[in-house]
Motif scaffolding. Sequence first.
Motif, PDB file in Angstrom:
ATOM      1  N   PHE B 296      32.990  54.740  28.006  1.00  0.00           N
ATOM      2  CA  PHE B 296      32.677  54.636  26.310  1.00  0.00           C
ATOM      3  C   PHE B 296      33.908  54.062  25.952  1.00  0.00           C
ATOM      4  O   PHE B 296      33.044  53.053  24.528  1.00  0.00           O
ATOM      5  N   ALA B 297      35.515  54.406  26.539  1.00  0.00           N
ATOM      6  CA  ALA B 297      36.492  53.709  25.553  1.00  0.00           C
ATOM      7  C   ALA B 297      36.673  52.479  25.616  1.00  0.00           C
ATOM      8  O   ALA B 297      37.114  51.848  25.593  1.00  0.00           O
ATOM      9  N   SER B 298      36.256  51.851  27.089  1.00  0.00           N
ATOM     10  CA  SER B 298      36.001  50.039  27.498  1.00  0.00           C
ATOM     11  C   SER B 298      35.321  49.073  25.939  1.00  0.00           C
ATOM     12  O   SER B 298      34.139  49.818  25.511  1.00  0.00           O
ATOM     13  N   PRO B 299      35.427  48.047  26.752  1.00  0.00           N
ATOM     14  CA  PRO B 299      35.088  48.212  25.093  1.00  0.00           C
ATOM     15  C   PRO B 299      33.583  47.130  25.506  1.00  0.00           C
ATOM     16  O   PRO B 299      32.391  46.636  24.563  1.00  0.00           O
ATOM     17  N   ALA B 300      32.750  47.737  27.097  1.00  0.00           N
ATOM     18  CA  ALA B 300      30.836  48.003  26.956  1.00  0.00           C
ATOM     19  C   ALA B 300      30.941  48.746  26.031  1.00  0.00           C
ATOM     20  O   ALA B 300      29.612  48.269  25.729  1.00  0.00           O
ATOM     21  N   GLY B 301      31.543  49.573  25.452  1.00  0.00           N
ATOM     22  CA  GLY B 301      30.439  50.572  24.410  1.00  0.00           C
ATOM     23  C   GLY B 301      29.129  51.474  25.032  1.00  0.00           C
ATOM     24  O   GLY B 301      28.472  51.366  26.237  1.00  0.00           O
ATOM     25  N   VAL B 302      28.303  52.395  23.638  1.00  0.00           N
ATOM     26  CA  VAL B 302      27.100  53.104  25.092  1.00  0.00           C
ATOM     27  C   VAL B 302      26.784  52.205  25.563  1.00  0.00           C
ATOM     28  O   VAL B 302      25.591  52.341  26.373  1.00  0.00           O
ATOM     29  N   GLY B 303      26.221  51.475  24.167  1.00  0.00           N
ATOM     30  CA  GLY B 303      24.526  50.531  24.735  1.00  0.00           C
ATOM     31  C   GLY B 303      24.537  49.863  25.889  1.00  0.00           C
ATOM     32  O   GLY B 303      23.998  49.984  26.355  1.00  0.00           O
ATOM     33  N   ARG B 304      25.739  49.453  26.336  1.00  0.00           N
ATOM     34  CA  ARG B 304      25.750  48.549  27.766  1.00  0.00           C
ATOM     35  C   ARG B 304      26.236  49.689  28.497  1.00  0.00           C
ATOM     36  O   ARG B 304      25.206  49.136  29.481  1.00  0.00           O
ATOM     37  N   VAL B 305      26.948  50.376  28.279  1.00  0.00           N
ATOM     38  CA  VAL B 305      26.507  51.267  29.405  1.00  0.00           C
ATOM     39  C   VAL B 305      25.284  52.328  29.455  1.00  0.00           C
ATOM     40  O   VAL B 305      24.566  52.110  30.965  1.00  0.00           O
ATOM     41  N   LEU B 306      25.015  52.495  28.618  1.00  0.00           N
ATOM     42  CA  LEU B 306      22.697  53.205  29.024  1.00  0.00           C
ATOM     43  C   LEU B 306      22.152  52.101  29.917  1.00  0.00           C
ATOM     44  O   LEU B 306      21.183  51.608  30.307  1.00  0.00           O
ATOM     45  N   ALA B 307      22.263  50.642  28.455  1.00  0.00           N
ATOM     46  CA  ALA B 307      21.275  49.249  29.525  1.00  0.00           C
ATOM     47  C   ALA B 307      21.723  49.211  31.102  1.00  0.00           C
ATOM     48  O   ALA B 307      21.037  48.887  31.893  1.00  0.00           O
ATOM     49  N   GLY B 308      23.088  49.670  31.234  1.00  0.00           N
ATOM     50  CA  GLY B 308      23.162  50.005  32.690  1.00  0.00           C
ATOM     51  C   GLY B 308      22.926  50.720  33.820  1.00  0.00           C
ATOM     52  O   GLY B 308      22.116  50.163  34.930  1.00  0.00           O
ATOM     53  N   LYS B 309      21.854  51.313  32.945  1.00  0.00           N
ATOM     54  CA  LYS B 309      22.203  52.848  33.967  1.00  0.00           C
ATOM     55  C   LYS B 309      20.456  52.603  34.020  1.00  0.00           C
ATOM     56  O   LYS B 309      19.877  52.613  35.038  1.00  0.00           O
ATOM     57  N   ILE B 310      20.087  52.183  32.887  1.00  0.00           N
ATOM     58  CA  ILE B 310      18.901  51.632  32.936  1.00  0.00           C
ATOM     59  C   ILE B 310      17.865  50.719  33.718  1.00  0.00           C
ATOM     60  O   ILE B 310      16.982  50.898  34.427  1.00  0.00           O
ATOM     61  N   ILE B 311      18.913  50.133  33.221  1.00  0.00           N
ATOM     62  CA  ILE B 311      18.806  48.239  34.433  1.00  0.00           C
ATOM     63  C   ILE B 311      18.721  48.832  36.551  1.00  0.00           C
ATOM     64  O   ILE B 311      17.823  48.305  36.699  1.00  0.00           O
ATOM     65  N   LEU B 312      19.573  49.861  36.306  1.00  0.00           N
ATOM     66  CA  LEU B 312      20.336  49.972  37.854  1.00  0.00           C
ATOM     67  C   LEU B 312      18.653  51.203  37.896  1.00  0.00           C
ATOM     68  O   LEU B 312      18.419  50.666  38.955  1.00  0.00           O
ATOM     69  N   THR B 313      18.276  51.853  37.423  1.00  0.00           N
ATOM     70  CA  THR B 313      17.327  52.630  37.749  1.00  0.00           C
ATOM     71  C   THR B 313      15.876  51.540  38.231  1.00  0.00           C
ATOM     72  O   THR B 313      15.157  51.499  38.969  1.00  0.00           O
ATOM     73  N   LEU B 314      15.790  50.340  37.495  1.00  0.00           N
ATOM     74  CA  LEU B 314      14.763  49.414  37.702  1.00  0.00           C
ATOM     75  C   LEU B 314      14.962  48.593  38.811  1.00  0.00           C
ATOM     76  O   LEU B 314      14.435  48.670  39.372  1.00  0.00           O
ATOM     77  N   VAL B 315      16.017  48.822  39.221  1.00  0.00           N
ATOM     78  CA  VAL B 315      16.431  47.828  39.962  1.00  0.00           C
ATOM     79  C   VAL B 315      16.032  48.687  41.660  1.00  0.00           C
ATOM     80  O   VAL B 315      15.342  47.521  42.661  1.00  0.00           O
ATOM     81  N   ILE B 316      16.606  49.599  41.032  1.00  0.00           N
ATOM     82  CA  ILE B 316      16.340  50.507  42.465  1.00  0.00           C
ATOM     83  C   ILE B 316      15.043  50.787  42.335  1.00  0.00           C
ATOM     84  O   ILE B 316      14.166  50.270  44.081  1.00  0.00           O
ATOM     85  N   CYS B 317      13.931  51.209  41.615  1.00  0.00           N
ATOM     86  CA  CYS B 317      13.089  51.462  41.870  1.00  0.00           C
ATOM     87  C   CYS B 317      12.002  50.003  42.438  1.00  0.00           C
ATOM     88  O   CYS B 317      10.972  50.076  43.721  1.00  0.00           O
TER      89      CYS B 317
END
Lengths: 399, 460
Positions: B296-317
């Motif tokens: 979260f402290a990185s330039p990615a921020g909360v939004g991108r980290v959350l989006a990354g996890k959601i897309i990861l779940t989507l990709v795995i499924c």
Amino acid sequence: MIRRIFRLGLNEIRLTFKDRSNAFWMFVMPIVFIMFFGNVIGTGQNDPSDVTISLTVVDQDVSWLSRSLVEALKGEDFAVTEVDPGELETTEGRIRTLVIPAGLGDMVARGEQARVFLATEPDANTQATIVAELHIGRALTRLVGALVEMQAELGENEALDLQADRLAQMRDLADREPLVVVAASFAGRGRPVPGGFGQAVPGMMTQFILMMVMIAGAVYLTEEKLSGVLKRLAVAPFTPRTLIAGKLTGLVMLALVQSAVLIATGSVIGYFKLFGADFYWGDSPAGLAVMILSFAVAGAGITLFYGAILSSPTQASAVSWLSGMVMAGLGGCWWPLEIVPSWLRTVGHIFPTAWMMDGMHQLISFGNGLTAVLPYAAILLAYGLVFGLLGARFLKIQA
Amino acid sequence: MLSIALMVAKDLRRRLRAPVGLIVMLIFPLVFAGMVGMAFGPSSGSGSGLPVVTILMVDHDEDLLSGVLQNATGNEEFSRQFDMVWIEEEDEARLMMENGEASALLILPENFTSDLLDGKPVTLVLIKNPAQSILPQVVEEMAGLLGVFLDTSVRILGEPLLAISETFEGVEDDSSLFPDNQVLVALTLQAAARIRPISRYVFPPAMVFDTVSEDDVTLATLLEASPADTVDDLRSRQAALAGDEELSDAAGDDDEFNIFAVLLPMVSLMSILFMGDNGMRDLLAEEKAGTLTRQFASPAGVGRVLAGKIILTLVICCAAMLILAVVGMALGWISTSISLVGSVLQVGAIALAATGMSSFIYGFARTDRAAATFQSALVMGMSMLGGSMVPYRQMPAFLQAVAPYTINYWGIRGLTDLTFRGLGAADVLQEAGVLLLIGALGITVGWWRLSRRYALGTKA
């Protein structure tokens, strides 16, 4: 020594229940599964011959012969729903449909063979369809028999007029006392049959005891291996043998605690007949205790073996989960092994679950006692011994 | 966007380094479908869908009708389904039943033939195996059918049968009692005189029935059928009407019921919903490990980290469903000619629904363990009610009413429309629509909860 083993065992139980989700999977989910499968398999009935099979009938002929067939079907324990052809597609709950084509009566009157069609939904229960076919076969045999009798009365020189309405005559023939009666009963003194709760109760209990002991036990064992706890225990005043015995005792105790809670909960639910639940464990508490203890020993042995050969908790959890499902399915926990091909029945008996189920059926279905289950208990103990020894051989606990 | 893709790729690489959990989830539907298919598939037993049924027979009659029965049950066609074991001693047979060695024991009583030919009612005693459910019932039904057949036969042919029985009495012990040709001819003529008028209804039987699967022959075709039609006639007419053989091909191998095309979607749904847990669980696990705060402290921020996890779940499924489909096709369980557009639509919708469910749960969970337990319980519950464990149509009505409130129901419905019924994209729009809606709602609520929680900085 015994005291130390017992204490180690108690510690295993304490560790297991420290994680509350384990309690959920050990006590709540089996009951939920039993309630679900008890209601779904055989609609909760113990005797499948009590189950009425639904049959939708479309009579496009509407002759006295087709009406006789519908009446004969109604006398065959079918729940017959007659619908018009136009309503057929939208009829709710339609699984098997008998179509009586127009022209059936005329064709039989001409002395030609006529055909009716039983249409089944692709995912209709195969066994129920087979029973439905036997019912329809019997109704048709009865009908052809009645035609034959009517013709026989007239003799060789006079043809039976099938264009006339002969429904009343057909009813008279059907109402006669049958010459051959089948008196059916069950062998043994137990509670048949392994459908509904009769199958779900022993089946789900067997599955969840094995799976939970394997998953929880193997995961903790691999965690202890990885974190070095086992090595630390080995420098404590425990010999490796005491440690292994303690682990095995803990796993057996875990299975016993789970069984006791499930039996007690099941008995309470069964007593109040909640959701139509009917928990019955046979009339031999000694036989039941011996079977559960032997199965717990078998499960503990396999768990020790898994814990010894698998290297991480993730592996242990995954292998225990998958192998538990396979053992449950092929061992007859999900469906009675009678309905699978004989070779698959043999394969099923590679696993302890099949022997446990055989023993439980001796207690529950046949109503037998301790003596009848001793051979099954002996086989389960042998599983425990063999896998326990293998586990002890491969488990590295030296400091 | 690139940073999200990099995060997803990194997480995927991490997953692939410890893939056991995912592999087991992938193997499970294949193993389960394989097991059930072996147990209940068309090739599992005698070809009828049932294994060979063992029946013990005890004959206390030893006369004409029991002899006829013994011969009749010895024919090849009958033996394919029933294994008749004739036992001399009733006690021995009863003991075998107590040991569960057969599905049923049928006892022909003393004087069975003579009583029946005299028009006296007789009782066949049937003892069923209490540890079996369906096979003893099949035997009971068959015994009933035998009863009807004997009843009718005796009523019509009683006289000649009685004459035959009396003529041959004692022949077994004393061959000199064998009747001469004249008597035999007289008996034959007497029987023929009874059989001739009724033969038009018996040879062949006046009425028969055929069983067809609605997947093979549609109801519309059946409603147009004539009683003179055979099932082959109906199939030809249906194919001619359709103009091609698309319908039958889509369902798999010719006329054979493809049980795997039904089972694989059922169990796959359960596995995919379990896998949905994988991506989102990272959030709480990383939160516990402290690595989430650094992200979260990185330039990615909360939004991108959350989006990354959601897309990861989507990709795995999505990847899991693709692998299952490819393996299913390689094993011949799924037709290779299923609608590609429909499949992409349905698979995407299922993956989104699984991700939505997971996002929702992790949005409200406090610990990863609590979330995993709740997710497992929810998936199990939905799998039971939604048709992953027992086909929807085989469930009692009160459970069927609940099924549409589960992801499994819509997922399985769409998948079986594609894999089993051979339908196209237009036919799964409703199912995919419901799943997309569930997914979008779950992700929105989950995103809102998680972003609020992490933006407030209470945890991160």
